[in-house]
Design an enzyme around this catalytic site. Structure first.
Site: not given
Ligand code: GP9
Ligand code: MN
Length: 624
Positions: A254, A296, A411
Site C-alpha cells: 500500500e 489500489t 494508507h
C-alpha cells in the site's frame, strides 16, 4: 378541522416522510453500516429526503385526485419494495444490490434461491406504512384533500427539494472528497448519497457501459490484435519456467514509493528488511505505477490483465461485468488455486464482483480474518496480524496456489499506535509526510514477520514471492515537505521520478543468498503479468496484453502513466514537453515523438478493449 387550503401538499409530503423515516430505520436495522461520527450520521439521516420529496412532489402536477393518490401509493409500494429487496439481498450477501448483479444470468438462479431463503414472515413490517397510507386514503380522505397548488408554491416546493439535495451532496463531498468520480465503495456511496440515488447512479453507469458495449463488435479487435502481435517480445530462455508450479505470493504494498528504499529519515533506516530482501531478489529500481482514480484497484487491474485502467473512475466499478483473460484465469487453467486476500470490506472497490470476473476462486476479505479493535488501526486490520493470519489460511489451501495480498496499514492518513512506531516521525510542517515514514517502517516489519512465518510453516521454498508498490502515498499536495526531505526542488522531472514504486521478484533457491540483481530497465505495472507468467513457464504469445516480459532481451525501456506522461531510458514526456533525462533540460519534441505515438496507441487500444468488452470476441482462452 384542517383547513383544506393549507393541506394542498400534505399527502405527498406525508408519503415522503413515511418513506424517509422507514428508509432511515432500515439503514439502522437492515444493514451494518459503520458510522464514525455525528456528521456521517447526519448525512445518513438526510440522504433519502431529496429523492423522495422529488418523486412524491411530481404528484403535484396531476390534475385528478384519484390519479394522484394512485401514483403516490404505487410509488410508495415500488420504493418500499426496492428497500426490502436490498434488505433481503444484504442478509445473504452483506452488500447492496447493483444492476450488473441482477442481470448477470449466472447470478440470477443463485440469487433467486438465496433470496427466497432469506425472506421471513415478519418482513411485512417493511410495508406497514403502506397500510397506513391506505387507511388514510379510505377513511380520512378529507385529510388529504386535493387542490392543485399554485405555480409559485410548486416552485417553492421543488426549490426546497433541490436545496436538500445540494446540502446532502455538499456535506458528502466534505466528508468524502471525489465521492462520485472515484466511486470507491458501495457502502460509502449509500451512506452518503442514499440508497435511492445510489440506484440511479448505478443505472446511469450501467447504461453508459451497456451502450458502448452494444456498439462494439469483433471487427474492432483486428487493429488491436495486429498491434499487440507486432510488439510481442519473446521470453528469456534461461528464466522461462524457472518457477514452474510454485505457489505464487503476490503482494501489493500500500502506497509504497521507491524513494523510501535504501533511505533514511532522521538517520534511521526506513525499510531495513526490504533493503536486505532486495539483495536476495530481482529488484527493479526504474519501475513506475500507472494507476488512475481507481488507485489500489487500478494497480490490481494492471497486474491481472496487462491492460491500462481508465482515465476516469475505477474500472473495477465501471466494467466489472466484462470478460477478462486475467493472470488468475491463466493460473486456474494451469491447475492453480487462486485467491485474493485483503482484510477489508469485500465490496471496497467492488472487489467482490470484480474478483469473480477476474476468475479468483476465493476472496478472503474481512470476514475471513479475526479483526478486533486491538489489532486494527486507521483503515482496518494491521499488516502484522493480517500476514500472520494469512499464512494460517495458506496452510490449508490446495497447492500450488496463487494469492494476491493487499496490505493496508501504510494508507493515508498513515496513523499508527505508539507501540507500532519503530522509528520517529519526520520533522516538517506537514504531518502526513512526517507520519508516512513510520507506517512504511511498520509495513517493512510486517513483511519480515511474514517471510519468517512462511519459512517456519514450510511454505517458503516452493513459492515465488513478488511485491509491488500500488501507487504513490505522498501526493502532489505535499511538495514543500517532500522537497525538504529530498533536499531538492520538486520539478516536473522529479515529480515523475517520485512515481516510481518498488517491484521485487524473490525466487528462493534462485535469487536468495545474495544472488539477487538490481534491474534498471524502465518499466511499469503493466509488465508484471507477462513477466510472472513466463517465470512460471506459461506462454503469453496469444494474449492481448500491452506489457512486456521484463527479462526478455528484447524488452523496451518504456512506461506511460495513465495521465499520458511517459518515461524512457533517455527521455521524459510531461505537460507536452520533452525532457532529456541526462541534462534535465527541455529538448525538441521530435525526440519524444515515437514514444508519444506508442503511448497514445496503447492507451487508446486498451480503452477500446475495456469500453467495447472486446475480449468476449477473442478466442475464449489463449493456448498454452
Ligand atoms: C482498500 C485499499 C485502499 O481496500 O485497497 O484503497 P486505495 O485508497 O489505496 O485505493
Ligand atoms: Mn492503495
Amino acid at each position: 378541522m384542517l383547513n383544506s387550503k393549507k393541506i394542498t401538499f400534505l399527502f405527498p409530503i406525508v408519503a415522503a416522510i413515511f418513506l424517509w423515516m422507514k428508509t432511515y430505520i432500515v439503514y439502522k436495522t437492515g444493514f451494518h453500516m459503520k458510522i464514525e461520527n455525528w456528521m456521517q450520521e447526519l448525512i445518513l439521516f438526510i440522504n433519502p429526503a431529496s429523492f423522495l420529496f422529488f418523486i412524491f412532489g411530481l404528484s403535484l402536477f396531476f390534475k385528478s385526485e384519484k390519479i394522484r393518490n394512485i401514483y403516490i401509493f404505487v410509488m410508495s409500494f415500488l420504493l418500499s419494495f426496492i428497500i426490502y429487496a436490498n434488505v433481503v439481498f444484504y442478509r445473504f450477501f452483506s452488500d447492496f444490490l447493483t444492476l450488473p448483479v441482477l442481470f448477470q444470468t449466472n447470478n440470477f438462479s443463485d440469487l433467486g434461491d438465496s433470496a427466497l431463503a432469506e425472506i421471513n414472515w415478519w418482513d411485512f413490517v417493511y410495508f406497514i406504512d403502506l397500510f397506513l397510507l391506505l387507511v388514510v386514503i379510505k377513511l380520512k380522505p378529507k385529510w388529504i384533500n386535493f387542490h392543485s397548488p399554485s405555480r409559485v408554491n410548486r416552485r417553492a416546493y421543488f426549490l426546497v427539494t433541490a436545496a436538500t439535495l445540494f446540502l446532502n451532496l455538499g456535506l458528502s463531498e466534505a466528508e468524502r472528497p471525489q465521492l462520485l468520480s472515484r466511486t470507491f465503495d458501495r457502502e460509502i456511496l449509500v451512506k452518503n448519497i442514499g440508497s435511492f440515488n445510489y440506484h440511479i447512479y448505478d443505472i446511469f453507469l450501467q447504461s453508459k457501459t451497456s451502450a458502448q458495449k452494444a456498439l462494439a463488435d469483433g471487427s474492432n479487435l483486428v487493429e488491436v490484435e495486429n498491434y499487440v502481435r507486432a510488439n510481442y517480445v519473446k521470453p528469456n530462455k534461461e528464466l522461462f519456467g524457472i518457477a514452474k508450479n510454485r505457489n505464487v505470493i503476490l503482494i501489493s504494498l500500500e502506497s509504497t514509493q521507491s524513494f523510501v528504499i535504501n533511505s533514511k529519515v532522521n538517520g534511521q533506516v526506513i525499510t531495513p528488511y526490504l533493503n536486505k530482501f532486495i539483495k536476495d531478489s530481482y529488484y527493479f529500481n526504474n519501475f513506475y505505477h500507472q494507476t488512475g482514480q481507481g488507485k489500489t484497484s487500478d494497480a490490481e487491474f494492471l497486474v491481472e490483465n496487462s491492460l491500462y485502467p481508465l482515465n476516469r473512475g475505477a474500472v473495477f466499478f465501471t466494467h466489472a461485468g466484462n470478460e477478462y483473460h486475467s493472470m488468475a484465469e491463466r493460473l486456474n487453467e494451469n491447475g492453480y488455486y487462486t485467491a485474493g486476500m485483503h482484510a477489508n470490506n469485500k465490496s471496497f472497490w467492488n472487489r467482490d464482483l470484480m474478483y469473480k470476473s477476474l476468475g479468483y476462486q476465493q476472496f478472503y476479505s474481512s470476514s475471513s480474518y479475526d479483526i478486533t479493535d486491538d489489532n486494527s488501526v486507521g483503515w482496518g486490520m494491521k499488516d502484522i496480524p493480517f500476514f500472520e493470519q494469512s499464512v494460517d489460511l495458506m496452510k490449508d489451501m490446495p497447492k500450488p496456489f496463487y494469492v494476491k495480498m493487499l496490505t493496508l496499514t501504510n494508507h493515508h492518513p498513515f496513523t499508527l499506535d505508539d507501540t507500532d512506531k519503530l522509528i520517529d516521525e519526520y520533522t516538517s510542517s506537514d504531518k502526513t509526510v512526517n507520519r508516512y515514514f513510520t507506517t512504511v517502517r511498520y509495513q517493512d516489519e510486517a513483511i519480515k514477520i511474514f517471510i519468517n512465518k512462511l519459512k517456519e510453516e514450510g511454505l517458503y521454498d516452493n513459492s515465488i514471492i513478488i511485491m509491488y508498490g500500488d501507487h504513490y502515498g505522498i501526493s502532489d499536495n505535499h511538495t514543500t515537505a517532500m522537497s525538504q526531505y529530498l533536499g531538492k526542488e520538486i520539478t516536473p522531472l522529479v515529480n515523475v521520478e517520485l512515481q516510481k514504486v518498488p517491484f521485487i521478484i524473490h525466487i528462493p533457491g534462485v535469487t536468495d543468498k545474495g544472488k539477487g540483481k538490481v534491474m534498471t530497465e524502465v518499466a511499469g505495472q503493466i509488465d508484471i503479468r507477462p513477466t510472472i507468467l513466463h517465470l512460471l513457464g506459461i506462454d503469453t504469445k496469444k494474449d492481448l496484453q500491452f506489457g512486456e516480459d521484463l527479462f526478455s532481451p528484447e524488452h523496451r525501456n518504456f512506461a506511460v502513466f495513465r495521465d499520458g506522461q511517459i518515461v524512457t531510458d533517455q527521455y521524459v514526456w510531461s505537460s507536452n514537453t520533452c525532457y532529456s533525462k541526462k541534462t534535465g533540460e527541455q529538448v525538441d519534441k521530435s525526440a519524444c515523438q515515437k514514444f508519444v505515438e506508442k503511448a497514445t496507441n496503447e492507451l487508446d487500444f486498451s480503452d477500446q478493449i475495456i469500453y467495447g468488452d472486446l475480449l468476449r470476441f477473442y478466442g475464449k482462452k489463449s493456448i498454452n
